[in-house]
Design a protein around this motif. Structure first.
Motif, PDB file in Angstrom:
ATOM      1  N   PRO A  89      44.352  29.668  52.049  1.00 14.11           N
ATOM      2  CA  PRO A  89      44.956  29.586  50.709  1.00 14.11           C
ATOM      3  C   PRO A  89      46.398  30.095  50.710  1.00 14.11           C
ATOM      4  O   PRO A  89      46.805  30.839  51.605  1.00 14.11           O
ATOM      5  N   LEU A  90      47.147  29.672  49.705  1.00 11.39           N
ATOM      6  CA  LEU A  90      48.530  30.134  49.563  1.00 11.39           C
ATOM      7  C   LEU A  90      48.599  31.645  49.497  1.00 11.39           C
ATOM      8  O   LEU A  90      49.458  32.275  50.118  1.00 11.39           O
ATOM      9  N   TRP A  91      47.722  32.238  48.712  1.00  7.85           N
ATOM     10  CA  TRP A  91      47.705  33.683  48.530  1.00  7.85           C
ATOM     11  C   TRP A  91      46.283  34.181  48.664  1.00  7.85           C
ATOM     12  O   TRP A  91      45.338  33.457  48.419  1.00  7.85           O
ATOM     13  N   ALA A  92      46.171  35.427  49.010  1.00  4.97           N
ATOM     14  CA  ALA A  92      44.852  36.063  49.070  1.00  4.97           C
ATOM     15  C   ALA A  92      44.777  37.117  47.966  1.00  4.97           C
ATOM     16  O   ALA A  92      45.761  37.790  47.674  1.00  4.97           O
ATOM     17  N   CYS A  93      43.621  37.219  47.394  1.00  6.18           N
ATOM     18  CA  CYS A  93      43.397  38.229  46.361  1.00  6.18           C
ATOM     19  C   CYS A  93      43.166  39.578  47.047  1.00  6.18           C
ATOM     20  O   CYS A  93      42.639  39.633  48.154  1.00  6.18           O
ATOM     21  N   ARG A  94      43.595  40.611  46.382  1.00  8.37           N
ATOM     22  CA  ARG A  94      43.312  41.952  46.901  1.00  8.37           C
ATOM     23  C   ARG A  94      41.795  42.100  47.046  1.00  8.37           C
ATOM     24  O   ARG A  94      41.037  41.488  46.300  1.00  8.37           O
ATOM     25  N   VAL A 100      34.283  47.654  37.061  1.00  9.92           N
ATOM     26  CA  VAL A 100      34.116  48.621  35.976  1.00  9.92           C
ATOM     27  C   VAL A 100      34.688  48.133  34.649  1.00  9.92           C
ATOM     28  O   VAL A 100      34.489  48.771  33.627  1.00  9.92           O
ATOM     29  N   CYS A 101      35.388  47.007  34.659  1.00  5.98           N
ATOM     30  CA  CYS A 101      35.982  46.527  33.415  1.00  5.98           C
ATOM     31  C   CYS A 101      36.180  45.010  33.502  1.00  5.98           C
ATOM     32  O   CYS A 101      35.868  44.390  34.512  1.00  5.98           O
ATOM     33  N   LEU A 102      36.703  44.449  32.450  1.00  6.50           N
ATOM     34  CA  LEU A 102      36.970  43.011  32.376  1.00  6.50           C
ATOM     35  C   LEU A 102      37.786  42.530  33.574  1.00  6.50           C
ATOM     36  O   LEU A 102      37.442  41.533  34.216  1.00  6.50           O
ATOM     37  N   VAL A 103      38.854  43.225  33.900  1.00  5.42           N
ATOM     38  CA  VAL A 103      39.753  42.801  34.982  1.00  5.42           C
ATOM     39  C   VAL A 103      39.062  42.892  36.339  1.00  5.42           C
ATOM     40  O   VAL A 103      39.031  41.921  37.101  1.00  5.42           O
ATOM     41  N   THR A 104      38.524  44.036  36.661  1.00 10.27           N
ATOM     42  CA  THR A 104      37.925  44.195  37.988  1.00 10.27           C
ATOM     43  C   THR A 104      36.676  43.336  38.177  1.00 10.27           C
ATOM     44  O   THR A 104      36.361  42.941  39.291  1.00 10.27           O
ATOM     45  N   ALA A 105      35.993  43.015  37.104  1.00  9.79           N
ATOM     46  CA  ALA A 105      34.776  42.209  37.208  1.00  9.79           C
ATOM     47  C   ALA A 105      35.065  40.737  37.490  1.00  9.79           C
ATOM     48  O   ALA A 105      34.249  40.053  38.114  1.00  9.79           O
ATOM     49  N   HIS A 106      36.233  40.250  37.064  1.00 12.58           N
ATOM     50  CA  HIS A 106      36.479  38.810  37.142  1.00 12.58           C
ATOM     51  C   HIS A 106      37.768  38.407  37.853  1.00 12.58           C
ATOM     52  O   HIS A 106      38.085  37.225  37.942  1.00 12.58           O
ATOM     53  N   MET A 107      38.508  39.374  38.333  1.00 13.50           N
ATOM     54  CA  MET A 107      39.809  39.069  38.924  1.00 13.50           C
ATOM     55  C   MET A 107      39.711  38.126  40.111  1.00 13.50           C
ATOM     56  O   MET A 107      40.502  37.196  40.252  1.00 13.50           O
ATOM     57  N   ASN A 108      38.751  38.329  40.984  1.00  7.32           N
ATOM     58  CA  ASN A 108      38.640  37.486  42.177  1.00  7.32           C
ATOM     59  C   ASN A 108      38.437  36.016  41.809  1.00  7.32           C
ATOM     60  O   ASN A 108      39.103  35.133  42.360  1.00  7.32           O
ATOM     61  N   ASP A 109      37.517  35.747  40.893  1.00  6.01           N
ATOM     62  CA  ASP A 109      37.269  34.361  40.468  1.00  6.01           C
ATOM     63  C   ASP A 109      38.512  33.763  39.798  1.00  6.01           C
ATOM     64  O   ASP A 109      38.886  32.615  40.060  1.00  6.01           O
ATOM     65  N   TYR A 110      39.121  34.545  38.936  1.00  4.44           N
ATOM     66  CA  TYR A 110      40.326  34.082  38.235  1.00  4.44           C
ATOM     67  C   TYR A 110      41.447  33.765  39.228  1.00  4.44           C
ATOM     68  O   TYR A 110      42.062  32.699  39.167  1.00  4.44           O
TER      69      TYR A 110
END
Length: 155
Positions: A89-94, A100-110
């Motif tokens: 992929p162009l970029w890799a997700c951290r 524990v929250c909205l961001v950490t729960a779904h960031m990878n998929d997003y």
């Protein structure tokens, strides 16, 4: 670290396209390495997927080297990109953290979806562009002249 495989492969293929215009039979990895300011073994590694995918033909032996397998008009930048970048992929997700929250729960998929959209946009932009288009653009930028030292094997 930035991935320079696509730009390096594109540069190699553009050198081979110039060589094809001047009826040079083949260009050695040493000549290409000189133009890229790189080690010949690195260039040979870069050439492996280009040969495997039929974009470049390799001629073995003392007078061997590489040449375009097809006319520059018939090689799209999307083909080159897919060939050297593959499925990376162009970029890799951290790496995922604790959910524990909205961001950490779904960031990878997003982020995966964003990357896929960007990748499709890149491929879409490259689909209609060929190596021949690239040479025309380089010549336009240069004022329609190719510098004497630009042909493979010269500096």
């Amino acid at each position: 670290m930035l991935d320079v495989r696509f730009s390096s492969a594109l540069k190699v293929l553009l050198f081979l396209a110039v060589a094809a215009e001047t009826d040079s039979p083949v260009v050695s990895s040493a000549q290409l390495a000189e133009q890229l300011d790189a080690n010949p073994s690195l260039v040979r590694k870069l050439l492996v997927p280009l040969v495997r995918e039929g974009l470049v033909t390799s001629v073995k032996g003392r007078a061997g080297g590489t040449r375009l397998a097809r006319p520059a008009e018939d090689v799209t930048l999307a083909e080159v990109y897919r060939c050297v970048v593959g499925d990376k992929p162009l970029w890799a997700c951290r790496p995922e953290s604790q959910h524990v929250c909205l961001v950490t729960a779904h960031m990878n998929d997003y982020f995966t979806r964003l990357t896929e959209q960007a990748e499709q946009a890149v491929l879409g932009a490259f689909t209609d562009q060929t190596l021949a288009d690239g040479l025309r653009e380089l010549r336009r930028l240069e004022g329609n002249t190719v510098q004497e030292g630009c042909a493979p094997g010269s500096r």
